[in-house]
Design a protein around this motif. Sequence first.
Motif, PDB file in Angstrom:
ATOM      1  N   VAL E  72     -13.393   1.858  -6.030  1.00 30.11           N
ATOM      2  CA  VAL E  72     -12.870   0.833  -6.914  1.00 30.11           C
ATOM      3  C   VAL E  72     -12.930  -0.489  -6.174  1.00 30.11           C
ATOM      4  O   VAL E  72     -12.525  -0.577  -5.013  1.00 30.11           O
ATOM      5  N   PRO E  74     -11.516  -4.113  -6.386  1.00 30.99           N
ATOM      6  CA  PRO E  74     -10.522  -4.902  -7.109  1.00 30.99           C
ATOM      7  C   PRO E  74     -10.999  -6.296  -7.479  1.00 30.99           C
ATOM      8  O   PRO E  74     -10.595  -6.857  -8.462  1.00 30.99           O
TER       9      PRO E  74
ATOM     10  N   GLN F  33      -9.583  -2.038   6.652  1.00 33.46           N
ATOM     11  CA  GLN F  33      -8.274  -2.672   6.527  1.00 33.46           C
ATOM     12  C   GLN F  33      -7.152  -1.657   6.329  1.00 33.46           C
ATOM     13  O   GLN F  33      -5.979  -1.998   6.448  1.00 33.46           O
ATOM     14  N   ILE F  42      -9.770   1.447   2.784  1.00 35.40           N
ATOM     15  CA  ILE F  42      -9.857   0.091   2.255  1.00 35.40           C
ATOM     16  C   ILE F  42     -10.812  -0.684   3.147  1.00 35.40           C
ATOM     17  O   ILE F  42     -10.587  -0.795   4.349  1.00 35.40           O
ATOM     18  N   LEU F  59     -20.012  -6.112  -1.918  1.00 36.97           N
ATOM     19  CA  LEU F  59     -19.002  -5.442  -2.736  1.00 36.97           C
ATOM     20  C   LEU F  59     -17.602  -6.044  -2.595  1.00 36.97           C
ATOM     21  O   LEU F  59     -16.704  -5.692  -3.346  1.00 36.97           O
ATOM     22  N   VAL F  61     -13.886  -6.478  -1.481  1.00 44.76           N
ATOM     23  CA  VAL F  61     -12.868  -5.495  -1.098  1.00 44.76           C
ATOM     24  C   VAL F  61     -13.082  -4.226  -1.931  1.00 44.76           C
ATOM     25  O   VAL F  61     -13.258  -4.298  -3.143  1.00 44.76           O
ATOM     26  N   ILE F  62     -13.068  -3.079  -1.307  1.00 48.80           N
ATOM     27  CA  ILE F  62     -13.200  -1.832  -2.057  1.00 48.80           C
ATOM     28  C   ILE F  62     -12.223  -0.772  -1.559  1.00 48.80           C
ATOM     29  O   ILE F  62     -11.842  -0.750  -0.388  1.00 48.80           O
ATOM     30  N   VAL F  63     -11.819   0.072  -2.497  1.00 47.00           N
ATOM     31  CA  VAL F  63     -11.096   1.292  -2.176  1.00 47.00           C
ATOM     32  C   VAL F  63     -12.099   2.438  -2.311  1.00 47.00           C
ATOM     33  O   VAL F  63     -12.677   2.629  -3.370  1.00 47.00           O
TER      34      VAL F  63
END
Lengths: 80, 80, 80, 80, 80, 80, 80
Positions: E72, E74, F33, F42, F59, F61-63
């Motif tokens: 995901v 954000p 992070q 993260i 991309l 910030v991504i989870v």
Amino acid sequence: MSTDISLKVLSESLGGKVLVRLRNGRVLRGVLQGYDQHMNLILEQAEELNDENSVSRQLGVIVVRGDSIIMVSPTIKEKK
Amino acid sequence: MSTDISLKVLSESLGGKVLVRLRNGRVLRGVLQGYDQHMNLILEQAEELNDENSVSRQLGVIVVRGDSIIMVSPTIKEKK
Amino acid sequence: MSTDISLKVLSESLGGKVLVRLRNGRVLRGVLQGYDQHMNLILEQAEELNDENSVSRQLGVIVVRGDSIIMVSPTIKEKK
Amino acid sequence: MSTDISLKVLSESLGGKVLVRLRNGRVLRGVLQGYDQHMNLILEQAEELNDENSVSRQLGVIVVRGDSIIMVSPTIKEKK
Amino acid sequence: MSTDISLKVLSESLGGKVLVRLRNGRVLRGVLQGYDQHMNLILEQAEELNDENSVSRQLGVIVVRGDSIIMVSPTIKEKK
Amino acid sequence: MSTDISLKVLSESLGGKVLVRLRNGRVLRGVLQGYDQHMNLILEQAEELNDENSVSRQLGVIVVRGDSIIMVSPTIKEKK
Amino acid sequence: MSTDISLKVLSESLGGKVLVRLRNGRVLRGVLQGYDQHMNLILEQAEELNDENSVSRQLGVIVVRGDSIIMVSPTIKEKK
């Protein structure tokens, strides 16, 4: 009926040769040295077999993850 | 309704021939010697069948992991 | 809302014909004789259907693992 | 934030039409009659849609296993 | 370090647009309205994007199962 | 030996660049992070790399879901 | 018989080279620096091998997720 039935068969196979079929289609053969309740197996003198059941690769000692296994055959009786 | 319904059917099949269809498309036949609550099965005189339901391979005693199984047929009534 | 909603539908279908679609693309039809909370099903007079919804194979009594199932249709109303 | 957020959306959709996309690429449409915490769904007047979003098959009442589902769309607003 | 780190990022993204990549290769974009500890997501004004990142389909409100998600994002910063 | 060994390595990598290989064959690079006990990560300044290890996509910030990950490389030492 | 059998083999391999076969078909080699009960592994001086068992890529330190692993070979005895 018991939760231990598959482990019992593995227990009786300790020290003997077993055939292990993996989800990825590969077949391993080796001497069963140990196992746990996840059906993780320790094989010694492990070998990978090819489609003609001849050895394609020597693997030595291996830890096989139980969730990669389709079936274990404690005694080797292969015909083709 | 009961959590034991599939185990009950397996229980009644102990000592009889069962047909086992696996996720990888293969079909096994053997005498059911045991099972546990994960639907791990112990088969004796196990055989792998080919698409025409004739035996392609003798497997002897095998432990089949329940999570590899799609369905188990306690009585064999195959037509094609 | 309830955890029992899918089991309730299965409960109401006991003794009736159900259609079961499997992850491997196959479709089964049979009389629902039992189920458990994993959605493992017991079918009697089970049949495998081909793409035209005609019977390709008689399976008799089968135990179908819930985790192989995509959907269950308690009443059969198939058009194509 | 809450563990109930997806169930809340499903709750608000009860009695309405939903669109369900499955892991196997298929798309279902039906009236949501129930669900549980596994996201198992009960659909009535269920239909399978083809790639052009027209109905390819009538399914009647179905139980859809939550672990076969990729997403559920409580309101149907499809353009292509 | 904390078990809440991924939920914290999602929390900070509530009300904003997120990009969601699914296991089946599809990419969704929508306004994040909610999530739970399984990473199930509620998206509003959801859209499916094609390979060129243009909208191929309007989906409205959707519940996306967490176990279908690879990642995901954000904030949306896409170059190609 | 400890249950924390993989988390310890991730802990030591906080603030540094990591390389993440995903089950779907893709490779991501970004500044770590945060992470949790599921190995959800993260990443900031995340990039997707192509087969030649050059950046194919920014991309932000991504989870990343832990169950999509095959391996994480805390230090980047890539040769080809 | 013990639940610790596979971890015991890994324990004895700490500091030594191990070969790791992954579900995606890849083979890694590296010095085992740690592991946990999920069979997550920490490898140093990790390398990816190609089909001819020569090094195709240097990976440095890596965390390998246990659920990506098919088998671990604590001692390297490869023939082909």
